[in-house]
Design a protein around this motif. Structure first.
Motif, PDB file in Angstrom:
ATOM      1  N   ILE A 152     -26.442   3.633   5.376  1.00  0.00           N
ATOM      2  CA  ILE A 152     -27.205   4.400   4.390  1.00  0.00           C
ATOM      3  C   ILE A 152     -26.602   4.174   3.016  1.00  0.00           C
ATOM      4  O   ILE A 152     -25.405   4.421   2.810  1.00  0.00           O
ATOM      5  N   HIS A 153     -27.408   3.702   2.065  1.00  0.00           N
ATOM      6  CA  HIS A 153     -26.965   3.496   0.693  1.00  0.00           C
ATOM      7  C   HIS A 153     -27.311   4.756  -0.112  1.00  0.00           C
ATOM      8  O   HIS A 153     -28.394   4.855  -0.686  1.00  0.00           O
ATOM      9  N   ALA A 154     -26.390   5.714  -0.150  1.00  0.00           N
ATOM     10  CA  ALA A 154     -26.674   6.988  -0.824  1.00  0.00           C
ATOM     11  C   ALA A 154     -26.664   6.832  -2.344  1.00  0.00           C
ATOM     12  O   ALA A 154     -27.492   7.425  -3.037  1.00  0.00           O
ATOM     13  N   LEU A 155     -25.727   6.040  -2.864  1.00  0.00           N
ATOM     14  CA  LEU A 155     -25.682   5.713  -4.291  1.00  0.00           C
ATOM     15  C   LEU A 155     -25.572   4.200  -4.416  1.00  0.00           C
ATOM     16  O   LEU A 155     -24.818   3.562  -3.686  1.00  0.00           O
ATOM     17  N   ARG A 156     -26.292   3.631  -5.395  1.00  0.00           N
ATOM     18  CA  ARG A 156     -26.418   2.176  -5.474  1.00  0.00           C
ATOM     19  C   ARG A 156     -25.974   1.640  -6.842  1.00  0.00           C
ATOM     20  O   ARG A 156     -26.732   0.962  -7.512  1.00  0.00           O
ATOM     21  N   GLY A 157     -24.777   1.965  -7.258  1.00  0.00           N
ATOM     22  CA  GLY A 157     -24.281   1.437  -8.524  1.00  0.00           C
ATOM     23  C   GLY A 157     -24.639   2.327  -9.701  1.00  0.00           C
ATOM     24  O   GLY A 157     -25.269   1.884 -10.661  1.00  0.00           O
ATOM     25  N   VAL A 158     -24.236   3.581  -9.626  1.00  0.00           N
ATOM     26  CA  VAL A 158     -24.577   4.586 -10.640  1.00  0.00           C
ATOM     27  C   VAL A 158     -23.496   4.642 -11.713  1.00  0.00           C
ATOM     28  O   VAL A 158     -22.305   4.621 -11.408  1.00  0.00           O
ATOM     29  N   SER A 159     -23.920   4.715 -12.980  1.00  0.00           N
ATOM     30  CA  SER A 159     -22.991   4.883 -14.100  1.00  0.00           C
ATOM     31  C   SER A 159     -23.431   6.102 -14.919  1.00  0.00           C
ATOM     32  O   SER A 159     -24.628   6.276 -15.181  1.00  0.00           O
ATOM     33  N   LEU A 160     -22.457   6.935 -15.307  1.00  0.00           N
ATOM     34  CA  LEU A 160     -22.784   8.184 -15.991  1.00  0.00           C
ATOM     35  C   LEU A 160     -21.560   8.676 -16.759  1.00  0.00           C
ATOM     36  O   LEU A 160     -20.433   8.567 -16.270  1.00  0.00           O
ATOM     37  N   LYS A 161     -21.806   9.193 -17.965  1.00  0.00           N
ATOM     38  CA  LYS A 161     -20.738   9.825 -18.751  1.00  0.00           C
ATOM     39  C   LYS A 161     -21.142  11.267 -19.049  1.00  0.00           C
ATOM     40  O   LYS A 161     -22.287  11.531 -19.418  1.00  0.00           O
ATOM     41  N   ILE A 162     -20.193  12.187 -18.868  1.00  0.00           N
ATOM     42  CA  ILE A 162     -20.432  13.603 -19.159  1.00  0.00           C
ATOM     43  C   ILE A 162     -19.300  14.097 -20.052  1.00  0.00           C
ATOM     44  O   ILE A 162     -18.124  13.887 -19.733  1.00  0.00           O
ATOM     45  N   HIS A 163     -19.658  14.735 -21.155  1.00  0.00           N
ATOM     46  CA  HIS A 163     -18.682  15.237 -22.116  1.00  0.00           C
ATOM     47  C   HIS A 163     -18.542  16.750 -22.015  1.00  0.00           C
ATOM     48  O   HIS A 163     -19.427  17.441 -21.507  1.00  0.00           O
TER      49      HIS A 163
END
Length: 242
Positions: free
Chosen positions: A38-49
């Motif tokens: 199961i590919h639950a996440l597939r190369g996610v990028s995210l920035k949170i400040h």
């Protein structure tokens, strides 16, 4: 136009963002279910400040629960990089991860997760007990946290003596008591009626205005509409971020 979309358009302006608190880059998460991967996440990028109010949305199977577990340091990526306060989570020991979950992340769950036989004060004290804070100091900090969410007169009430909204306020006080870097809320109004849910979202709004960083994971448009930024997931990828 639905009320949810009308609310989305009417979102008040965001407060100025602060220092980077979360950065994930190229994160994947694979689960093995028997012979199936199961590919639950597939190369996610995210920035949170710091000072952001963010909602993470998506249908069932979109990866939002996996994303929540990743952000909360409850799970680790299969590949990619996750930095919390500029420290690589992959290099942390179990004790270091536990310390982050206790001191840096305030969790708010749909099911409240309160100890049924403990009063509100004791429930809010729990993270401080794990952090080794002396009894007198932790009781005072727990009392102030309960006052902060409007429950100064319910300090010695047990969960079964409180309404659903009051129980969620106790859970929010517990999330706040360590002055965490972020408050991570998973479907925080899922077990509440709509009026009580709006009261809880009004409390989140107040906390945001006071400088807290809030991440809400939800499948409900009207709950996400309270946030200043909405990240939508689909099939393990970020579909939109605005």
């Amino acid at each position: 136009m639905s009320s949810a979309h009308a609310t989305l358009q009417a979102r008040p302006p965001a407060r100025p963002a602060g220092a980077l608190v979360i950065e994930i880059e190229g994160v994947t998460k694979l689960y093995q279910m028997g012979e199936e991967t199961i590919h639950a996440l597939r190369g996610v990028s995210l920035k949170i400040h710091r000072n952001e109010y963010l909602a993470i949305m998506g249908p069932s199977g979109s990866g939002k629960s996996t994303m929540m577990n990743m952000l909360g340091c409850l799970d680790t990526p299969t590949s990619g990089r996750y930095e919390f306060n500029r420290k690589n989570v992959a290099t942390m020991t179990d004790d270091e991860l536990a310390a982050i979950r206790n001191r840096e992340i305030g969790f708010v769950f749909q099911t409240f997760n309160l100890l049924p036989r403990a009063d509100a004060l004791r429930n809010v004290e729990l993270p401080l007990i794990y952090a080794g804070i002396p009894a007198h100091e932790r009781r005072e900090r727990a009392r102030l946290a309960l006052e902060h969410v409007g429950l100064g007169d319910r300090v010695h009430h047990r969960p079964n003596e409180l309404s659903g909204g009051q129980r969620q306020r106790v859970a929010i006080a517990r999330a706040l008591v360590n002055s965490p870097s972020i408050i991570l809320a998973d479907e925080p109004t899922g077990n509440l009626d709509s009026r009580t849910g709006e009261e809880i979202m009004a409390l989140f709004e107040t906390l945001y205005e006071q400088g807290n960083t809030i991440i809400v994971v939800t499948h409900e448009e009207d709950i996400a509409a309270h946030a200043r930024r909405i990240v939508r997931l689909r099939d393990g990828l970020i579909e939109s971020d605005k």
